[in-house]
Design an enzyme around this catalytic site. Structure first.
Site, mmCIF file in Angstrom:
data_model
loop_
_atom_site.group_PDB
_atom_site.id
_atom_site.type_symbol
_atom_site.label_atom_id
_atom_site.label_comp_id
_atom_site.label_asym_id
_atom_site.label_seq_id
_atom_site.Cartn_x
_atom_site.Cartn_y
_atom_site.Cartn_z
ATOM 1 N N SER A 67 0.806 -1.212 0.000
ATOM 2 C CA SER A 67 0.000 0.000 0.000
ATOM 3 C C SER A 67 0.842 1.268 0.000
ATOM 4 C CB SER A 67 -0.974 -0.015 1.178
ATOM 5 O OG SER A 67 -1.885 1.054 1.084
ATOM 6 N N HIS A 68 0.726 2.062 1.049
ATOM 7 C CA HIS A 68 1.380 3.364 1.125
ATOM 8 C C HIS A 68 2.782 3.278 1.706
ATOM 9 C CE1 HIS A 68 -0.694 2.322 4.773
ATOM 10 N NE2 HIS A 68 0.048 3.156 5.463
ATOM 11 N N LYS A 121 -11.350 0.300 -0.923
ATOM 12 C CA LYS A 121 -11.319 1.751 -1.043
ATOM 13 C C LYS A 121 -10.693 2.107 -2.384
ATOM 14 C CE LYS A 121 -7.398 1.793 2.222
ATOM 15 N NZ LYS A 121 -7.577 0.513 2.919
ATOM 16 N N ASP A 136 -0.731 1.698 -3.982
ATOM 17 C CA ASP A 136 -1.564 0.731 -4.708
ATOM 18 C C ASP A 136 -2.877 1.314 -5.191
ATOM 19 O OD1 ASP A 136 -2.613 0.930 -2.113
ATOM 20 O OD2 ASP A 136 -3.401 -1.113 -2.155
ATOM 21 N N ASP A 170 -5.464 2.900 -3.593
ATOM 22 C CA ASP A 170 -6.728 2.839 -2.870
ATOM 23 C C ASP A 170 -6.955 4.025 -1.935
ATOM 24 O OD1 ASP A 170 -4.892 2.129 -0.922
ATOM 25 O OD2 ASP A 170 -5.883 0.261 -0.353
ATOM 26 N N ARG A 171 -5.964 4.886 -1.766
ATOM 27 C CA ARG A 171 -6.120 6.050 -0.900
ATOM 28 C C ARG A 171 -6.111 7.330 -1.719
ATOM 29 N NH1 ARG A 171 -3.811 4.696 4.862
ATOM 30 N NH2 ARG A 171 -3.737 2.422 4.732
ATOM 31 N N ASP A 178 -2.031 6.753 -3.533
ATOM 32 C CA ASP A 178 -0.910 6.109 -2.862
ATOM 33 C C ASP A 178 -0.318 4.977 -3.684
ATOM 34 O OD1 ASP A 178 -3.046 4.328 -2.563
ATOM 35 O OD2 ASP A 178 -2.273 3.559 -0.673
#
Length: 539
Positions: A112-113, A372, A275, A277-278, A273
């Site tokens: 992710s982030h 998300k 991947d 999703d944010r 971010d």
């Protein structure tokens, strides 16, 4: 030919809130990634002949582990693997492909982030057939299997060409390489009024942070919506994210923030971010917190074609501010408060009990997928701007004038000694019964608890999801250890103060929260336990 490799268990493969995340060098240990993938496949039932989706955020080790996963999927009896071109699939795009292809699930390779590169982070998450993260009963079964695994299996075959669209066969299993962007972009066109956005004459700055969203944002924003070339900054995914931390907050997306607060700023600024999703939302001269963004999107979602029929409900994670609850109350729809982790929203979405969900950690989304979705939030904001003709600042001010304002911030203490963090939380839990009635400066504790959640769809209960201290008058502080890091512990402290309609609705957030910050340290002994004088990140 299928080969079998003897192995021994690793004791540190318990998935967190978003799968298994470790340093790259941990995943590079012999058998480490293979043990975890085999444990996933051993737990999945009905996989014979089924479709599996594989993709990731392009970070270092992504391609290597995808090739391993393809060989192991062939040995496990899957009938088809669908993989994003170049090994790329954003997390929301992977969720969409799982749902559109009626796949049994998918492996999402991402941290992710978190930073990427040979000395940074990697992760593997299993998503189930609804496109969402595996529920706790599945991740617990995976963990149990990692502790008893004795061998893993893989096809003895050559690497698949991940860069060429089309199909190949590996030990009787079809591997289909698909356009990573096309299906997702088509879905967005069904939800939003692209014609209205094109006609609005808006200017936009989008920072993809050298991460997975770059190709998606370039296709949608620049090609399909016609924003100027260069609207998408840092649009090429890099294995190390250009040496930067792909977390869309005011620390790591500082260049975008400075652009939006400077002379001649565009109408709208956003970032996503690692991947995809944010999201980060900034208007000209106005930063919108993720908690406020969720509430404002929910209040205005009816302006987009995909949500013109209204919302079934709104769900937020417990640490997220209560701003969205006030919108739900006015719309006369349910509001749900869940633990942190998108998997808790999945049941509500599947049951038709909620339409829009969000977390204070910059994740918002809807029932179009089961993750998300950063670009979804950006496009809904653009649709609202186009439909109203208002600026981001005007929308925010009008919202607060209607609902009041939840001043909100999150303080992150990163890389705290795990034992010290556990001691802090243990002591907090030990004093919950005696906190009510205690005063800290001008604040008096009204209630305190350790948040537990009973899922209204299946009755499952999740305990110890964060310590809440509620003050008289509606303010609160929440303490929680994050499950998304790879070393040490991250203590997250969430601070919230509600200012009603008619109150001071445009003050500095730090000023409005100062008393609560002081109370939080007094209650939990943050400096004493962490050794930190101040948080590493404030969002």
């Amino acid at each position: 030919m299928i080969r079998t490799v003897s192995t021994t268990p690793f004791t540190d493969q318990k998935p967190g809130t978003s799968g298994l995340r470790k340093k790259v060098k941990v995943f590079q240990q012999p058998n480490y990634a293979e043990n975890f993938i085999q444990s996933v496949f051993d737990v999945v039932s009905g996989k014979a002949g089924a479709t599996l989706v594989i993709g990731g955020d392009g970070r270092y080790l992504n391609r290597t582990v995808i090739q391993t996963a393809i060989r192991m999927a062939a040995a496990a009896g899957f009938g088809r693997v669908v993989v994003g071109q170049g090994g790329i699939l954003s997390t929301p795009a992977a969720s969409n492909v799982i749902r559109q292809r009626n796949a049994i699930g998918g492996l999402v390779l991402s941290a992710s982030h978190n930073p990427g590169g040979p000395d940074e982070d990697f992760g593997i998450k299993y998503n189930v057939a609804n496109g969402g993260p595996a529920p706790e009963k599945v991740t617990e079964a995976i963990h149990a299997r990692t502790l008893s695994i004795a061998e893993w299996h893989a096809a003895d075959s050559a690497d698949v060409d991940l860069d060429t669209l089309g199909e190949v066969t590996v030990e009787g299993m079809t591997v289909e390489v698909i356009d990573s962007v096309a299906d997702y972009a088509a879905l967005m066109e069904t939800l939003f009024d692209f014609d209205a956005i094109r006609a609005a004459g808006l200017t936009v700055a989008f920072d993809a942070m050298s991460a997975v969203t770059g190709p998606y944002a370039t296709e949608i924003l620049e090609r399909r919506l016609g924003f100027a070339p260069g609207t998408v900054r840092n649009g090429t995914p890099l294995e190390d994210f250009g040496g930067h931390h792909p977390d869309p907050n005011l620390v790591h997306a500082r260049a975008l923030y400075d652009t939006m607060m400077g002379e001649g700023a565009p109408d709208f600024g956003a970032a996503s971010d690692g991947d995809g999703d944010r999201n980060l939302i900034i208007g000209r001269g106005r930063f919108v917190t993720p908690s406020d963004s969720l509430a404002m999107l929910a209040a205005n979602a009816h302006l987009a074609p995909g949500y013109a029929g209204g919302l079934k409900g709104i769900a937020r994670s417990m640490p997220t501010s209560a701003a969205a609850d006030r919108v739900a109350e006015k719309l006369d729809i349910p509001a749900f408060e869940t633990p942190t982790g998108w998997k808790f929203f999945g049941n509500l979405l599947d049951a038709g009990m909620a339409t829009i969900c969000g977390e204070e950690s910059a994740g918002t989304g809807s029932d179009h997928v089961r993750e998300k979705d950063g670009l979804w939030a950006v496009l809904l904001w653009l649709n609202i701007l186009a439909a109203t003709g208002k600026s981001v600042d005007r929308i925010a001010r009008d919202h607060w004038a209607t609902y009041g304002r939840n001043y909100y911030a999150r303080h992150d203490y990163e890389g705290v000694d795990s034992a010290a963090a556990d001691t802090l939380m243990g002591e907090l839990r030990g004093k919950l019964a005696t906190l009510p009635g205690t005063s800290f400066g001008a604040l008096t504790v009204a209630a305190a608890d350790d948040f537990a959640y009973e899922d209204p769809t299946d009755g499952s209960v999740s305990r110890q999801q964060g310590v809440r201290v509620l003050f008289e008058g509606g303010s609160r502080v929440v303490f929680r250890l994050s499950g998304t890091g790879t070393s040490g512990a991250t203590l997250r402290v969430y601070l919230e103060r509600y200012e009603p309609v008619g109150g001071d609705l445009d003050a500095e957030t730090a000023t409005m929260l100062a008393e609560i910050v002081a109370a939080a340290d007094a209650i939990a002994g943050i400096r004493q336990h962490s050794g930190r004088e101040q948080p590493d990140v404030i969002t």
